[in-house]
Write an enzyme that holds these catalytic residues in place. Sequence first.
Site, PDB file in Angstrom:
ATOM      1  N   GLU A 225      -0.651  -8.823   4.946  1.00 19.44           N
ATOM      2  CA  GLU A 225      -0.502  -8.963   6.400  1.00 19.44           C
ATOM      3  C   GLU A 225      -1.844  -8.946   7.116  1.00 19.44           C
ATOM      4  OE1 GLU A 225      -0.818  -4.532   5.877  1.00 19.44           O
ATOM      5  OE2 GLU A 225      -0.044  -6.241   4.726  1.00 19.44           O
TER       6      GLU A 225
ATOM      7  N   HIS B 235      -3.291  -5.806   1.075  1.00 21.29           N
ATOM      8  CA  HIS B 235      -2.578  -6.013   2.341  1.00 21.29           C
ATOM      9  C   HIS B 235      -2.487  -7.496   2.708  1.00 21.29           C
ATOM     10  CE1 HIS B 235      -2.358  -1.796   3.933  1.00 21.29           C
ATOM     11  NE2 HIS B 235      -3.346  -1.618   3.067  1.00 21.29           N
TER      12      HIS B 235
ATOM     13  N   CYS C 202       0.836  -1.195   0.000  1.00 19.27           N
ATOM     14  CA  CYS C 202       0.000   0.000   0.000  1.00 19.27           C
ATOM     15  C   CYS C 202       0.881   1.259   0.000  1.00 19.27           C
ATOM     16  CB  CYS C 202      -0.972  -0.047   1.178  1.00 19.27           C
ATOM     17  SG  CYS C 202      -2.392   1.072   1.009  1.00 19.27           S
TER      18      CYS C 202
END
EC number: 6.3.5.3
Length: 228
Positions: free
Chosen positions: A197, A195, A86
């Site tokens: 994660e 994302h 991002c």
Amino acid sequence: MKFAVIVFPGSNCDVDMYHAIADELGEEVEYVWHDAENLDRFDAILLPGGFSYGDYLRSGAIARFSNVMKAVKKAADEGKPVLGVCNGFQILLEAGLLPGAMRRNNSLKFICRPVSLRVENNETMFTSAYKQGEVITIPIAHGEGNYYCDEQTLKRLIENRQIVFRYHGENPNGSLDDIAGIVNEKGNVLGMMPHPERAVDSLLGSADGLKLFQSIVKYWRETHVVTA
């Protein structure tokens, strides 16, 4: 294996990134402040999402001048895995570590929801745990994720198989050629807007992002002698 999570003023996904590495992957990880000048002790560098320096001027435009970016470039030149997610992707673009630029989403709105991605190249150090063409679910959270580059750059990205992830079924932001993530020509620097994660535990809706981090560890172990 030891990971560095770079923290800029305004980063807000650094904790998620740390959790993915320490708790889900079980590897060593440290937060590294933006004024650090040496990353030699780390095996992989992670640039998390957020709003570095408030995204003033442009997303990532100020962060690219942070002291730590010289060390990030050095790590990239040495072939270490460098992942920008991002805002981290935007910083890599501004720093010239990846080609292209980011524009505001076509909707001119901030978008935060899960999206489908297709794995376009599973022969990178970031994607070897995926199947070629695999469709995965990863969340996005951005207002400026509309990737753009000129025709020659796009042609080169396609020919070199540098487009690693494409949006599947729906393009949420207008990104050129449905691009969601690209690598550099050497294949050791990955920038992506979704994302991973935030997709490391099925309790959160998807664990598809965990394979990306597992791929990094797999690559590192295959290329390094691990001693007890």
